[in-house]
Design an enzyme around this catalytic site. Structure first.
Site, PDB file in Angstrom:
ATOM      1  N   GLU A   1       0.830  -1.216   0.000  1.00 47.98           N
ATOM      2  CA  GLU A   1       0.000   0.000   0.000  1.00 47.98           C
ATOM      3  C   GLU A   1       0.860   1.260   0.000  1.00 47.98           C
ATOM      4  O   GLU A   1       0.544   2.231  -0.685  1.00 47.98           O
ATOM      5  CB  GLU A   1      -0.951   0.015   1.206  1.00 47.98           C
ATOM      6  CG  GLU A   1      -1.990  -1.102   1.212  1.00 47.98           C
ATOM      7  CD  GLU A   1      -3.072  -0.958   0.145  1.00 47.98           C
ATOM      8  OE1 GLU A   1      -3.091   0.059  -0.563  1.00 47.98           O
ATOM      9  OE2 GLU A   1      -3.899  -1.882   0.018  1.00 47.98           O
TER      10      GLU A   1
ATOM     11  N   ARG B   1       0.390   3.673  -3.259  1.00 45.42           N
ATOM     12  CA  ARG B   1      -0.284   4.959  -3.018  1.00 45.42           C
ATOM     13  C   ARG B   1       0.731   6.087  -2.843  1.00 45.42           C
ATOM     14  O   ARG B   1       0.698   7.091  -3.545  1.00 45.42           O
ATOM     15  CB  ARG B   1      -1.179   4.876  -1.780  1.00 45.42           C
ATOM     16  CG  ARG B   1      -2.257   3.822  -1.927  1.00 45.42           C
ATOM     17  CD  ARG B   1      -3.342   3.962  -0.891  1.00 45.42           C
ATOM     18  NE  ARG B   1      -4.077   2.700  -0.769  1.00 45.42           N
ATOM     19  CZ  ARG B   1      -5.307   2.597  -0.325  1.00 45.42           C
ATOM     20  NH1 ARG B   1      -5.962   3.650   0.070  1.00 45.42           N
ATOM     21  NH2 ARG B   1      -5.896   1.416  -0.250  1.00 45.42           N
TER      22      ARG B   1
ATOM     23  N   ASP C   1      -4.235 -10.146  -8.507  1.00 47.12           N
ATOM     24  CA  ASP C   1      -4.540  -9.162  -9.562  1.00 47.12           C
ATOM     25  C   ASP C   1      -3.382  -8.351 -10.165  1.00 47.12           C
ATOM     26  O   ASP C   1      -2.989  -8.538 -11.318  1.00 47.12           O
ATOM     27  CB  ASP C   1      -5.657  -8.210  -9.106  1.00 47.12           C
ATOM     28  CG  ASP C   1      -5.458  -7.620  -7.696  1.00 47.12           C
ATOM     29  OD1 ASP C   1      -4.377  -7.821  -7.126  1.00 47.12           O
ATOM     30  OD2 ASP C   1      -6.377  -6.957  -7.195  1.00 47.12           O
TER      31      ASP C   1
ATOM     32  N   GLU D   1     -12.276  -0.445 -10.225  1.00 46.53           N
ATOM     33  CA  GLU D   1     -11.858  -1.397 -11.262  1.00 46.53           C
ATOM     34  C   GLU D   1     -12.771  -1.442 -12.487  1.00 46.53           C
ATOM     35  O   GLU D   1     -12.305  -1.630 -13.623  1.00 46.53           O
ATOM     36  CB  GLU D   1     -11.715  -2.812 -10.677  1.00 46.53           C
ATOM     37  CG  GLU D   1     -10.553  -2.969  -9.699  1.00 46.53           C
ATOM     38  CD  GLU D   1     -10.809  -2.378  -8.309  1.00 46.53           C
ATOM     39  OE1 GLU D   1     -11.996  -2.134  -7.996  1.00 46.53           O
ATOM     40  OE2 GLU D   1      -9.849  -2.147  -7.555  1.00 46.53           O
TER      41      GLU D   1
ATOM     42  N   THR E   1      -0.998   0.609 -10.261  1.00 48.55           N
ATOM     43  CA  THR E   1      -2.274  -0.015  -9.898  1.00 48.55           C
ATOM     44  C   THR E   1      -3.150   0.905  -9.051  1.00 48.55           C
ATOM     45  O   THR E   1      -4.289   0.571  -8.747  1.00 48.55           O
ATOM     46  CB  THR E   1      -2.038  -1.371  -9.208  1.00 48.55           C
ATOM     47  OG1 THR E   1      -3.253  -2.106  -9.218  1.00 48.55           O
ATOM     48  CG2 THR E   1      -1.520  -1.205  -7.799  1.00 48.55           C
TER      49      THR E   1
END
Ligand code: DMJ
Length: 639
Positions: free
Chosen positions: A268, A272, A401, A535, A621
């Site tokens: 994360e 981010r 993913d 998504e 992502t």
């Protein structure tokens, strides 16, 4: 020796001892033996180099000390097993032009200079680290031999990078129809509303709680604050919300503190914070974003300190201690987590000149390429100790993913040079097509999950990004595969759209199933929520850009309307607990990815294709744009 000298007026001391001739001879023999023994012992002392330097030729001495200093700096510069990374120099290895024979004082001066100049100076003089495409080679920048004494610290050439772009970052085309423009402006207004409320009630916290009008910190970012600020930066910039962008930038300059001590998710923080800072640096050229990204990147490195170099999922940003998630079986690391560092880490090396980041992710590749894949599939849990799979659960949704996403994007970001990534992506997708892609009784195509050979006929909302990913891959394929993959991408995206239209709110559930009579609907209460995830609109954006079929804009607009109706509250946007009821049931959380991803992808869906053009950028992502490394500047008409 002194003791043997005959002093005036005194007999020699063997004589003084009253020894006869044979005894004197034996005494001298004993004495010379003793001396030989002492001399030899000098070489057996633990650190005999001091003495060796006295007795051995000078050249050999310098060489011995130089190699020992190189190996010790390698060990201390990088706490992980860098010994198996033969293609790159150790991060703090001696400067190349300090030859083994160079006088020691000069070598020491250079070593001090290297330490002071920081990681960027630890590369070969006059060279630039080529890290795109998984390569990290030091190459002379101009072909000229490196200067011996004066070497500037590494500096990324931002102007050159800007010249390499094919399109202005915020686009330059005009001529769109008024409706498209109005829709885009509506999405911009939503972004401003989300930001203004965050700023008013939660600035400096990680997320806004829009019902209670306060901030949320949570425990995902190890004491780091301002997740929404960092996630929002590039969206504010792209939408030309100038004032709001300045507010966010000021917070980064004045209040973003990296000296924190807490347990963070490596994944994360990377997607981010590092992704957001890198993207904003590339878009604006403002140094503060680059330096914060690099500083934070350094803090993540201890997580790679495992026997295989596969990082653990959790790291304390203060102490550097790391460990695996409690819920991950047998201390394993998660495929989607360690497989989603590649893009950002290559850019950290590109911007710093320090190859260590690229080495870490290249090593992950090496471990993955060696391990045997069941039926060609990548399970989600891998031991960072043995490098073997721990459990055979395969999913293109949660836990798996973005690993697949980063393979195809690594290849694109490298200007199609990273062929290893392309092959891994192609092989993985082939295995997925063969074993996981299914059609429901009602004709909907979906991607099932796999548990040791048994299929679970469900798709998570997270898996809906795959429509966009497969379309992006298809766009750059040829022949039969191009056609087949484009169809598959469109079918998956259509199924995800169905999961939205079959709900009362026209927003999709967290997971939907294709068994026991259900078709693209959630069957469990615990899977009915929608937390402002991106998504599905992400796939609409890619399919729009790659096909220009109007239905993708229509579907995107349906989402805008549903968000306005069911998620907009007085002080921001909130997720909802049940998409199958229109009775308000907000979860009181405005996720930071709503500003980073959902609103950005919706906005881009109603932009011209040259805004953050897919020819120039790949999105990480978390939807933070990272530039493609254009290697043919001349072909692009650039100097
Ligand atoms: C985001 O943080 C990223 O897209 C991540 O890859 C998965 N999930 C969330 C949004 O749903």
């Amino acid at each position: 020796m002194v003791v043997l000298r005959k002093l005036p007026g005194m007999p020699g001391w063997p004589a003084a001892l009253g020894l006869r001739l044979p005894q004197k001879f034996l005494f001298l023999l004993f004495l010379s033996g003793l001396l030989t023994l002492c001399f030899g012992a000098l070489f057996l002392l633990p650190d005999s180099s001091r003495f060796k330097r006295l007795f051995l030729p000078r050249r050999a001495t310098a060489s011995a000390s130089s190699s020992s200093s190189a190996s010790s700096s390698s060990a201390s510069s990088s706490s992980t097993r860098d010994t198996d990374l033969p293609r790159s120099p150790p991060a703090a290895a001696e400067p190349r032009h300090a030859s083994p024979a160079a006088p020691r004082r000069l070598r020491e001066k250079l070593r001090t200079a290297t330490r002071m100049a920081g990681p960027a100076a630890r590369t070969a003089p006059g060279s630039r680290q080529q890290v795109q495409g998984g390569e990290s080679r030091a190459q002379p920048a101009s072909g000229a031999p490196p200067a011996r004494e004066t070497r500037a610290p590494f500096r990324f050439d931002y102007e050159r990078f800007r010249r390499s772009l094919r399109h202005p970052v915020r686009g330059g085309r005009s001529g769109e129809d008024p409706e498209t423009r109005a829709r885009r402006m509506k999405i911009k207004e939503m972004m401003k509303f989300a930001w203004d409320n965050y700023k008013q009630y939660a600035l400096g916290k990680n997320e806004l709680r829009p019902l209670t009008k306060n901030g949320h910190i949570g425990n995902m970012f190890g004491g780091l604050r301002g997740a929404t600020v960092i996630d929002a930066l590039d969206t504010l910039y792209i939408m030309e919300l100038e004032e709001e962008f300045q507010e966010a930038k000021q917070w980064v300059e004045k209040s973003f503190d990296l000296n924190v001590n807490g347990e963070a998710s490596l994944f994360e923080v990377n997607i981010r914070y590092i992704g957001g800072l890198l993207a904003t640096y590339y878009l604006t050229g403002e140094e503060v974003f680059k330096s914060k990204a690099l500083e934070l990147g350094e803090k993540l490195l201890p997580a790679f300190n495992t026997p295989t170099g596969i990082p653990r999922g959790v790291i304390n940003l203060g102490s550097g201690m790391s460990w695996s998630w409690g819920w991950a079986s047998a201390g394993s690391s998660i495929l989607a987590e360690f497989g989603t560092l590649h893009l950002e880490f290559l850019h950290l090396s590109e911007l710093s000149g320090n190859p260590v980041f690229a080495e870490k992710v290249r090593n992950i590749r090496r471990v993955l390429s060696r391990v045997e894949k069941p039926q060609g599939l990548y399970p989600n849990f891998l031991s960072p100790v043995t490098g073997s799979w721990v459990q055979h659960h395969v999913s293109i949704g949660g836990l798996g993913d973005s690993f697949y996403e980063y393979l195809i994007k690594s290849w694109l970001m490298s200007d199609k040079k990273d062929s290893e990534a392309k092959k891994m992506y192609d092989d993985a997708l082939e295995a997925i097509e063969k074993h996981l892609v299914k059609k429901s009784a009602g004709g909907l195509t979906y991607i099932a999950e796999w548990r040791g050979g048994i299929l679970d006929h469900k798709m998570g909302h997270l898996a809906c990004f795959s429509g966009g990913m497969i379309a992006l891959g298809a766009e750059h394929s040829t022949g039969d595969r191009r056609q087949r993959h484009m169809e598959l991408a469109a079918e998956i995206t259509s199924t995800c759209h169905e999961s939205y239209t079959r709900s009362d709110t026209k927003l999709g559930p967290e997971a939907f199933r294709f068994d026991a009579g259900s078709e693209a609907t959630a069957t469990r209460l615990s899977e009915r929520y929608y937390i402002l995830r991106p998504e599905v609109v992400e796939s609409y954006m890619y399919l729009w850009r790659l096909t220009h079929q109007p239905k993708y804009r229509h579907w995107g607009w349906e989402v805008v309307q549903a968000l306005e109706k069911h998620c907009r509250v007085e002080a921001g946007f909130s997720g909802i607990r049940d998409v199958y009821t229109t009775t308000p049931n907000h979860d009181n959380m405005q996720q930071s990815f709503f500003l980073a991803e959902t609103l950005k992808y919706l906005y881009l869906l109603f932009c011209e294709d040259d805004v953050l053009s897919l020819e120039d950028w790949v999105f990480n992502t978390e939807a933070h744009p990272l530039p493609i490394n254009h290697t043919d500047l001349k072909a692009a008409g650039q100097p």
